[in-house]
Design an enzyme around this catalytic site. Sequence first.
Site, PDB file in Angstrom:
ATOM      1  N   GLU A  45       0.825  -1.195   0.000  1.00  0.00           N
ATOM      2  CA  GLU A  45       0.000   0.000   0.000  1.00  0.00           C
ATOM      3  C   GLU A  45       0.867   1.256   0.000  1.00  0.00           C
ATOM      4  O   GLU A  45       1.973   1.265   0.548  1.00  0.00           O
ATOM      5  CB  GLU A  45      -0.918   0.009   1.221  1.00  0.00           C
ATOM      6  CG  GLU A  45      -1.986  -1.067   1.138  1.00  0.00           C
ATOM      7  CD  GLU A  45      -2.949  -1.043   2.312  1.00  0.00           C
ATOM      8  OE1 GLU A  45      -4.113  -1.435   2.116  1.00  0.00           O
ATOM      9  OE2 GLU A  45      -2.551  -0.654   3.424  1.00  0.00           O
ATOM     10  N   CYS A  51       3.700   8.620   0.598  1.00  0.00           N
ATOM     11  CA  CYS A  51       4.303   7.762   1.624  1.00  0.00           C
ATOM     12  C   CYS A  51       4.493   6.383   1.004  1.00  0.00           C
ATOM     13  O   CYS A  51       3.510   5.679   0.740  1.00  0.00           O
ATOM     14  CB  CYS A  51       3.365   7.729   2.837  1.00  0.00           C
ATOM     15  SG  CYS A  51       3.915   6.654   4.153  1.00  0.00           S
ATOM     16  N   CYS A  57       6.607  -6.505   7.314  1.00  0.00           N
ATOM     17  CA  CYS A  57       7.749  -5.981   8.075  1.00  0.00           C
ATOM     18  C   CYS A  57       8.187  -7.030   9.087  1.00  0.00           C
ATOM     19  O   CYS A  57       7.369  -7.770   9.611  1.00  0.00           O
ATOM     20  CB  CYS A  57       7.335  -4.699   8.797  1.00  0.00           C
ATOM     21  SG  CYS A  57       8.688  -3.904   9.685  1.00  0.00           S
ATOM     22  N   CYS A 109       6.828  -4.188  15.767  1.00  0.00           N
ATOM     23  CA  CYS A 109       6.482  -3.156  16.746  1.00  0.00           C
ATOM     24  C   CYS A 109       5.034  -3.363  17.205  1.00  0.00           C
ATOM     25  O   CYS A 109       4.149  -3.621  16.385  1.00  0.00           O
ATOM     26  CB  CYS A 109       6.666  -1.762  16.154  1.00  0.00           C
ATOM     27  SG  CYS A 109       8.368  -1.441  15.658  1.00  0.00           S
ATOM     28  N   CYS A 125       2.004  -1.286  15.503  1.00  0.00           N
ATOM     29  CA  CYS A 125       1.978  -1.100  14.053  1.00  0.00           C
ATOM     30  C   CYS A 125       1.213  -2.230  13.352  1.00  0.00           C
ATOM     31  O   CYS A 125       1.470  -3.408  13.586  1.00  0.00           O
ATOM     32  CB  CYS A 125       3.406  -1.039  13.517  1.00  0.00           C
ATOM     33  SG  CYS A 125       3.483  -0.880  11.734  1.00  0.00           S
ATOM     34  N   GLY A 159       6.989  -1.612   5.943  1.00  0.00           N
ATOM     35  CA  GLY A 159       8.359  -2.114   5.963  1.00  0.00           C
ATOM     36  C   GLY A 159       9.355  -1.188   6.622  1.00  0.00           C
ATOM     37  O   GLY A 159       9.083  -0.023   6.873  1.00  0.00           O
ATOM     38  N   GLU A 160      10.516  -1.756   6.914  1.00  0.00           N
ATOM     39  CA  GLU A 160      11.621  -1.006   7.518  1.00  0.00           C
ATOM     40  C   GLU A 160      12.642  -0.708   6.408  1.00  0.00           C
ATOM     41  O   GLU A 160      13.319  -1.618   5.917  1.00  0.00           O
ATOM     42  CB  GLU A 160      12.239  -1.853   8.642  1.00  0.00           C
ATOM     43  CG  GLU A 160      13.627  -1.432   9.082  1.00  0.00           C
ATOM     44  CD  GLU A 160      13.741   0.025   9.503  1.00  0.00           C
ATOM     45  OE1 GLU A 160      12.867   0.497  10.240  1.00  0.00           O
ATOM     46  OE2 GLU A 160      14.699   0.702   9.065  1.00  0.00           O
ATOM     47  N   SER A 178      12.449   7.074   6.961  1.00  0.00           N
ATOM     48  CA  SER A 178      12.192   6.833   8.378  1.00  0.00           C
ATOM     49  C   SER A 178      12.595   5.416   8.755  1.00  0.00           C
ATOM     50  O   SER A 178      12.322   4.468   8.022  1.00  0.00           O
ATOM     51  CB  SER A 178      10.707   7.041   8.663  1.00  0.00           C
ATOM     52  OG  SER A 178      10.424   6.754  10.012  1.00  0.00           O
ATOM     53  N   SER A 208      12.257   6.489  14.509  1.00  0.00           N
ATOM     54  CA  SER A 208      11.124   6.172  15.383  1.00  0.00           C
ATOM     55  C   SER A 208      11.631   6.003  16.807  1.00  0.00           C
ATOM     56  O   SER A 208      12.343   5.050  17.102  1.00  0.00           O
ATOM     57  CB  SER A 208      10.459   4.873  14.931  1.00  0.00           C
ATOM     58  OG  SER A 208       9.932   5.023  13.643  1.00  0.00           O
ATOM     59  N   HIS A 228       9.688   7.027  20.162  1.00  0.00           N
ATOM     60  CA  HIS A 228       8.504   6.566  20.909  1.00  0.00           C
ATOM     61  C   HIS A 228       8.635   6.486  22.427  1.00  0.00           C
ATOM     62  O   HIS A 228       7.636   6.582  23.123  1.00  0.00           O
ATOM     63  CB  HIS A 228       7.964   5.258  20.351  1.00  0.00           C
ATOM     64  CG  HIS A 228       7.734   5.300  18.868  1.00  0.00           C
ATOM     65  ND1 HIS A 228       7.152   6.393  18.241  1.00  0.00           N
ATOM     66  CD2 HIS A 228       8.050   4.431  17.872  1.00  0.00           C
ATOM     67  CE1 HIS A 228       7.108   6.171  16.942  1.00  0.00           C
ATOM     68  NE2 HIS A 228       7.655   5.011  16.683  1.00  0.00           N
ATOM     69  N   HIS A 250      -3.030   5.725  16.300  1.00  0.00           N
ATOM     70  CA  HIS A 250      -4.247   5.270  15.631  1.00  0.00           C
ATOM     71  C   HIS A 250      -4.498   3.830  16.041  1.00  0.00           C
ATOM     72  O   HIS A 250      -3.675   2.966  15.736  1.00  0.00           O
ATOM     73  CB  HIS A 250      -4.090   5.394  14.112  1.00  0.00           C
ATOM     74  CG  HIS A 250      -3.752   6.776  13.686  1.00  0.00           C
ATOM     75  ND1 HIS A 250      -2.537   7.121  13.143  1.00  0.00           N
ATOM     76  CD2 HIS A 250      -4.460   7.925  13.768  1.00  0.00           C
ATOM     77  CE1 HIS A 250      -2.517   8.424  12.882  1.00  0.00           C
ATOM     78  NE2 HIS A 250      -3.675   8.928  13.263  1.00  0.00           N
ATOM     79  N   CYS A 274      -0.810   6.849   9.806  1.00  0.00           N
ATOM     80  CA  CYS A 274       0.460   6.322  10.313  1.00  0.00           C
ATOM     81  C   CYS A 274       0.258   5.015  11.085  1.00  0.00           C
ATOM     82  O   CYS A 274      -0.533   4.956  12.022  1.00  0.00           O
ATOM     83  CB  CYS A 274       1.092   7.378  11.214  1.00  0.00           C
ATOM     84  SG  CYS A 274       2.652   6.868  11.897  1.00  0.00           S
TER      85      CYS A 274
END
Lengths: 234, 338
Positions: B91, B104, B111, B115, B118, B156-157, B188, B210, B212, B286, B329
């Site tokens: 996506e 984006c 991934c 996390c 996510c 993904g990372e 990112s 990231s 957090h 979210h 996000c």
Amino acid sequence: MFKVKTQKMAKAEEYSRSDHELFAVKVIDNVEISPDVFLLSWKQDNVFIPGQVVKVAIDRSQPPRIYSVCGGNIDEKMSILFNIKEDGYLTPKLGAAIPGDEILISKPYGSFRGDHSPAYWIATGTGIAPFYSMFQSGLSDHKILIHGARHLNQFYFEEELEWAMGSNYIRCCSNESSCNVFPGRITNYLLETNHFPKDYKYYLCGKSLMVVDVRDLLIANGIPYENIFAEIYF
Amino acid sequence: MKDQLFGKDLNELQEISLALGLPKFTGKQLADWLYKKEISSIDEMSNLSKNARELLNEKYEFGISAPSKVQVSLDGTKKYLFPTSQNKFIETAMIPDDERKTVCVSTQVGCKMGCLFCMTGKQGFQGQLTAGEIVNQIRSIKEYGDISNIVYMGMGEPFDNLDAVLKSLDILTSEWGYAMSPRRITVSSIGIIPAMLRFLNESEAHLAISLHTPFDEERRKLMPVQIAYPIADVVREIRGWDFGRQRRVSFEYILFKGLNDTPLHIRELVKLLSGIRCRINLIRFHPVPGTPLESPDEETINNFRDQLNDKDIIATVRASRGQDIYAACGLLSTKELI
């Protein structure tokens, strides 16, 4: 077009070159314990807490990769367990290492640490490594070890674990069947047994999908996420 | 299966030309057609001879693919679904904001990082994207041509697929490619240190990390990568890096109610980021199904921002966009299509 800046490059190389980070040790053992899965050992000179990791490199041209220590903290040898990634730059060379060869390692570090409190140890594949380290370090009382694999020959150290842990050692095999082995994935086993003690810690180690699926299942069954400790292979 | 031209760099295109018995400069012509003109087939490359086009068509295809689905949010954000060469799906989000249009992009199918907060992490890892598949997410959307900014913050990372990410950045920023300014691109990461240093060396794009929570134990429970690459080590490497005047580093900070929104966190963040010229992007959480985390209320979020600003850390609250179509996000996922 990007310009490589020599000064900055030096900074990046410093990361894999710095002496405090990586140092040479001599391989004393490299045993293929299952097809394409190796237990590579060197003399243990560093104190570590079972569950910790080391950085490993074959030379200084590539950044190191991270592996869990796979052995007891009072053993004479320190070991890692790895499988050969055919397209990888490191594991084919590590697999070919023979006693006397030099590899580069870091001091053990990391916060995935075992202790004496009751816990589930849940792993897939070579994710058994930190739990074998905890087991070998005398931390297996009040522990339940669940190991998932696709094939029966991927239950590394099973004779030793079965003998010592008895019914607290559970194997889940998704592609083959055998007596005393649960047929299916770890998540199927957990759902079927439907037993999620709240006063246990849950340590998870292995591929990301197993870790996130089991973590979701535990949370859905009332386990606080603070009691879940996950280590993911990447 | 034919190899794809789209996603090749200039050197590769020159090598392909020479291997087909064509002049080396055909490589530059190919780059022009691939990255500067809006065509979609080799046959449209009108300054190549018929023979050259036939030779290319025998072994290669152009290599762009259209999205198979698009969803539009009430706020105008769009979410595109792209098929990949491995028969998987990814996506891409397009976020309009006045004159700006930010895309984006995803870098992996799924991934590996797991996390807790996510949605992408919940689908596990299904494969790496090629440079062509990364750039295609920009090239093949309707807004191509109006895009002002690109963020590598989708599925993904990026630093777990660094070769393809660097190659895609090369295509986007080189004169022979899209010739975009790297200052319009942000990558990112959760902070895989060796890859982060290579990225800093080999590209000029902005970096976002990231973060957090500044606390080791807390971050470990949210982000398993903390075990391997603790945030203190990541920040130490960033502190030692010369970002120059134009390049930016920012830190992403999703706020979780009662978890990482306390004065203690502000104090520790100030300590952790001391001496680094940076910005903190505060992000509303979210909700992700099955995750025991909640977003704090607006007042708490704004207070958190104000207190950071009072301590001389530039902090802004990122607007939530596309939440109704799961494009916001942390919500991208193609798990149901695996």
